[in-house]
Design an enzyme around this catalytic site. Structure first.
Site, PDB file in Angstrom:
ATOM      1  CG  ASN A 270      -7.143  -1.502  -0.802  1.00 56.37           C
ATOM      2  OD1 ASN A 270      -6.167  -1.257  -0.090  1.00 56.37           O
ATOM      3  ND2 ASN A 270      -7.021  -1.741  -2.086  1.00 56.37           N
TER       4      ASN A 270
ATOM      5  CE  LYS B 115      -3.165  -2.280  -0.478  1.00 54.13           C
ATOM      6  NZ  LYS B 115      -3.426  -2.319  -1.865  1.00 54.13           N
TER       7      LYS B 115
ATOM      8  CB  SER C  28      -0.919   0.039   1.218  1.00 52.94           C
ATOM      9  OG  SER C  28      -1.652   1.256   1.196  1.00 52.94           O
TER      10      SER C  28
ATOM     11  CD  GLU D  35      -7.134   3.414   0.054  1.00 47.29           C
ATOM     12  OE1 GLU D  35      -6.185   2.710   0.455  1.00 47.29           O
ATOM     13  OE2 GLU D  35      -7.336   3.635  -1.158  1.00 47.29           O
TER      14      GLU D  35
HETATM   15  P1  NBP Z   1      -1.079  -2.659 -13.638  1.00 46.71           P
HETATM   16  O1  NBP Z   1      -2.044  -3.290 -12.718  1.00 46.71           O
HETATM   17  O2  NBP Z   1      -1.517  -1.549 -14.502  1.00 46.71           O
HETATM   18  O3  NBP Z   1      -0.462  -3.826 -14.569  1.00 46.71           O
HETATM   19  C1  NBP Z   1       0.465  -3.541 -15.583  1.00 46.71           C
HETATM   20  C2  NBP Z   1       1.576  -4.565 -15.561  1.00 46.71           C
HETATM   21  O4  NBP Z   1       1.033  -5.883 -15.760  1.00 46.71           O
HETATM   22  C3  NBP Z   1       2.567  -4.329 -16.698  1.00 46.71           C
HETATM   23  O5  NBP Z   1       3.845  -4.657 -16.234  1.00 46.71           O
HETATM   24  C4  NBP Z   1       2.084  -5.327 -17.741  1.00 46.71           C
HETATM   25  O6  NBP Z   1       3.056  -5.718 -18.647  1.00 46.71           O
HETATM   26  C5  NBP Z   1       1.739  -6.483 -16.858  1.00 46.71           C
HETATM   27  N1  NBP Z   1       0.966  -7.510 -17.543  1.00 46.71           N
HETATM   28  C6  NBP Z   1      -0.304  -7.482 -18.003  1.00 46.71           C
HETATM   29 BR1  NBP Z   1      -1.416  -6.056 -17.941  1.00 46.71          BR
HETATM   30  N2  NBP Z   1      -0.683  -8.634 -18.570  1.00 46.71           N
HETATM   31  C7  NBP Z   1       0.391  -9.431 -18.481  1.00 46.71           C
HETATM   32  C8  NBP Z   1       0.635 -10.755 -18.894  1.00 46.71           C
HETATM   33  N3  NBP Z   1      -0.323 -11.469 -19.449  1.00 46.71           N
HETATM   34  N4  NBP Z   1       1.852 -11.271 -18.662  1.00 46.71           N
HETATM   35  C9  NBP Z   1       2.814 -10.541 -18.080  1.00 46.71           C
HETATM   36  N5  NBP Z   1       2.639  -9.272 -17.648  1.00 46.71           N
HETATM   37  C10 NBP Z   1       1.450  -8.721 -17.858  1.00 46.71           C
HETATM   38  O7  NBP Z   1       0.236  -2.205 -12.845  1.00 46.71           O
HETATM   39  P2  NBP Z   1       0.338  -1.367 -11.484  1.00 46.71           P
HETATM   40  O8  NBP Z   1      -0.606  -0.232 -11.452  1.00 46.71           O
HETATM   41  O9  NBP Z   1       1.794  -1.107 -11.326  1.00 46.71           O
HETATM   42  O10 NBP Z   1      -0.117  -2.399 -10.373  1.00 46.71           O
HETATM   43  C11 NBP Z   1       0.505  -3.656 -10.161  1.00 46.71           C
HETATM   44  C12 NBP Z   1      -0.254  -4.398  -9.064  1.00 46.71           C
HETATM   45  O11 NBP Z   1      -0.159  -3.624  -7.858  1.00 46.71           O
HETATM   46  C13 NBP Z   1      -1.744  -4.564  -9.343  1.00 46.71           C
HETATM   47  O12 NBP Z   1      -2.193  -5.763  -8.796  1.00 46.71           O
HETATM   48  C14 NBP Z   1      -2.375  -3.409  -8.607  1.00 46.71           C
HETATM   49  O13 NBP Z   1      -3.713  -3.662  -8.255  1.00 46.71           O
HETATM   50  C15 NBP Z   1      -1.476  -3.324  -7.388  1.00 46.71           C
HETATM   51  N6  NBP Z   1      -1.436  -2.002  -6.756  1.00 46.71           N
HETATM   52  C16 NBP Z   1      -1.438  -0.867  -7.488  1.00 46.71           C
HETATM   53  C17 NBP Z   1      -1.383   0.372  -6.855  1.00 46.71           C
HETATM   54  C18 NBP Z   1      -1.318   1.643  -7.652  1.00 46.71           C
HETATM   55  O14 NBP Z   1      -1.359   2.720  -7.029  1.00 46.71           O
HETATM   56  N7  NBP Z   1      -1.214   1.591  -8.974  1.00 46.71           N
HETATM   57  C19 NBP Z   1      -1.331   0.439  -5.453  1.00 46.71           C
HETATM   58  C20 NBP Z   1      -1.301  -0.744  -4.729  1.00 46.71           C
HETATM   59  C21 NBP Z   1      -1.352  -1.956  -5.389  1.00 46.71           C
HETATM   60  P3  NBP Z   1       3.159  -5.001 -20.083  1.00 46.71           P
HETATM   61  O15 NBP Z   1       3.917  -3.745 -19.838  1.00 46.71           O
HETATM   62  O16 NBP Z   1       3.870  -5.996 -20.905  1.00 46.71           O
HETATM   63  O17 NBP Z   1       1.742  -4.752 -20.553  1.00 46.71           O
END
Ligand code: NBP
Length: 494
Positions: free
Chosen positions: A192, A188, A134, A195
């Site tokens: 949320n 987690k 988080s 939150e």
């Molecule tokens: P995203 O949730 O937007 O996911 C994007 C990533 O997933 C990219 O690296 C993408 O690779 C990869 N990906 C996908 Br889409 N499909 C794939 C596949 N079939 N095989 C391999 N890789 C794949 O990223 P994020 O926002 O950084 O969040 C990551 C995790 O952390 C999520 O579970 C999210 O819920 C959690 N989270 C996010 C936040 C936040 O503030 N964003 C906070 C806390 C937790 P590519 O580049 O090749 O498409």
């Protein structure tokens, strides 16, 4: 590859979270290998490592090279989109991993997916952690709150890394081993949900202060800033104060007023409410915040409802309520109402965690959970230290509401709380979170509820039986027959 050039840890998935966490790990002195399906993100990360570093961060362009670049037993964090992408990433990486290696999924994953994967990779002797992360982008880069659950051995393998990259607070790093199975993801998820509750309650305080109190955005910025120096001190109150200060750069006025009133969501709040229902735990404040997000999404329907009800004769009551309001007292009352409502919301979240912990045998330590939420995460707040202490005083606390300190605080604030909710109701301003919290408090604290009547109704139409207050056993009554026989009450109002 020469063992001395191997990385301490690997991270796959270089979107917002992965890139920032990788840089954080590298900055703390742990050599790291990174990989992403789309390799341009590997290059992007290398460029950032160069400009923000230099750090010991190695980019890899295939799953094989990535895995083989990490020292054994390998620890690999995955930060890809939850669901199928995690399964696909696991299958691409495990092909090259060996028994004793660990996968740590840092995504917002459904806890049962983690439990399934723990089983799945254990066939290959691979250990698994589902780790809640988080704090968003900023937290990932500079110190998140980390909630790892699953294999304890796996946790031990990367404990030093996690303790070093997590947010640091007065009583240690914001990470702890949560428990077995999918407990890290579950905790987690509830974080949320809490939150959602916090954000809803803050938005209601804003609504009342703005529409009943008539406060301008600059006054709101000042009030929230002041609240952030007292019992409400928290990240969400602090950012709320900042939001009110931002001017629109496209047209005149403040940006907050130009934002469409439709809230987005990604699903963890919904899972929290679903789990509360599954476990028969009342979580009305969290549920109200979810309902409000759904209702906010019906923008066009709401606009047309406003028109129709106006035509039907509905009059805005805000004006008349507003005219009699003592602004200073309202501000103080809203602060108290917000604080008391928040206690009830956290009580619901903690009780949901307790119910799940009992069901799954996770043996969650609630004081420790409150501690690791004190820094790094979105709900970080001074108030969490109080929750930690409440559970330290009594690990079996039935509810935060009955902790002696919180109980005293709620009693001290209840008159203000009732005034705010009453004013909002009279003014026609919905405060579903505050109302839900107050109703939760009033229901929970009453030794006798009208549930006797519900039981009588259930027994009448379904022969469900009832218990009595004065003797043990299950009873059934032929209510209708007896009522027909009796003329008692007939003509009572004639
Ligand atoms: P995203 O949730 O937007 O996911 C994007 C990533 O997933 C990219 O690296 C993408 O690779 C990869 N990906 C996908 Br889409 N499909 C794939 C596949 N079939 N095989 C391999 N890789 C794949 O990223 P994020 O926002 O950084 O969040 C990551 C995790 O952390 C999520 O579970 C999210 O819920 C959690 N989270 C996010 C936040 C936040 O503030 N964003 C906070 C806390 C937790 P590519 O580049 O090749 O498409």
């Amino acid at each position: 590859m020469d063992a001395s050039t191997l990385s301490r840890i690997g991270l796959a998935g270089l979107a917002v979270m992965g890139q920032n966490l990788a840089l954080n790990i590298a900055e703390k002195g742990f050599p790291i290998s990174v990989y992403n399906r789309t390799t341009s993100k590997v290059d992007e990360t290398l460029i950032r490592a160069q400009s923000e570093g230099p750090f010991s961060l190695t980019g890899q362009y295939s799953p094989r090279d990535f895995v083989l670049s990490i020292q054994r037993p390998r620890s690999i964090i995955i930060l890809v989109k939850a669901g199928n992408p995690v399964d696909q990433t696991i299958s691409a990486l495990t092909e090259f991993m060996e028994p004793g290696d660990t996968i740590i999924d840092g995504g917002n994953e459904w806890y049962q997916n983690t439990e399934r994967r723990i089983q799945q990779v254990s066939d290959k002797g691979i250990l698994y952690l589902g780790m809640g992360v988080s704090g968003g982008e900023e937290g990932a880069r500079h110190g998140p709150s980390l909630m790892p659950g699953g294999s304890f051995e796996a946790y031990k393998n990367i404990e030093s890394v996690l303790k070093s990259v997590a947010a640091q607070v007065d009583d240690g790093p914001c990470v702890t081993y949560i428990g077995e199975g999918g407990s890290g993801n579950f905790v987690k998820m509830v974080h949320n949900g809490i939150e959602y509750g916090d954000m809803q309650l803050i938005s209601e305080a804003y609504d009342v202060l703005k529409n009943v109190g008539g406060l301008s955005n600059s006054e709101l910025a000042e009030i929230f800033g002041e609240w952030n120096r007292g019992e409400l001190e928290s990240f969400l109150i602090e950012i709320t104060s900042d939001i009110f200060k931002v001017k629109d750069n496209l047209v005149d006025g403040d940006l907050v007023d130009k934002i469409l009133d439709k809230t987005g969501m990604k699903g963890t709040g919904k899972w929290t409410v679903q789990q509360a229902a599954e476990l028969s735990v009342a979580a009305p404040t969290i549920a109200a915040s979810l309902d409000c997000r759904y209702l906010s999404g019906l923008k066009e329907e709401r606009e047309s409802a406003a028109e129709i009800l106006k035509e039907a004769g509905l009059e805005e009551e805000v004006g008349s309520v507003k005219s009699g309001v003592d602004k200073k007292r309202l501000i103080d009352d809203v602060r108290k109402a917000l604080y008391a409502s928040k206690i009830c919301s956290y009580a619901q979240g903690m009780n949901l965690l307790r119910a799940k912990s009992v069901e799954k045998g996770w043996d969650l330590d609630f004081g420790e959970l409150a501690r690791i939420w004190k820094g790094g995460c979105i709900i970080r707040a001074v108030f969490l230290d109080r929750i930690k202490k409440a559970y330290q005083r009594n690990p079996n606390l039935a509810s935060l509401v009955v902790d002696p300190e919180f109980a005293r605080e709620m009693v001290q604030r209840q008159a203000a709380w009732r005034r705010v909710v009453g004013l909002a109701i009279s003014a026609g301003i919905s405060t579903p979170g505050m109302c839900a919290s107050l109703a939760y408090f009033d229901t929970y604290r009453r030794a006798r509820l009208p549930a006797n009547l519900v039981q009588a109704q259930r027994d009448l139409f379904g022969a469900h039986t009832y218990e009595r207050t004065d003797r043990p056993g299950a009873f059934h009554t032929e209510w209708t027959k007896l009522a027909r026989k009796s003329n008692a009450g007939a003509g009572a109002f004639s």
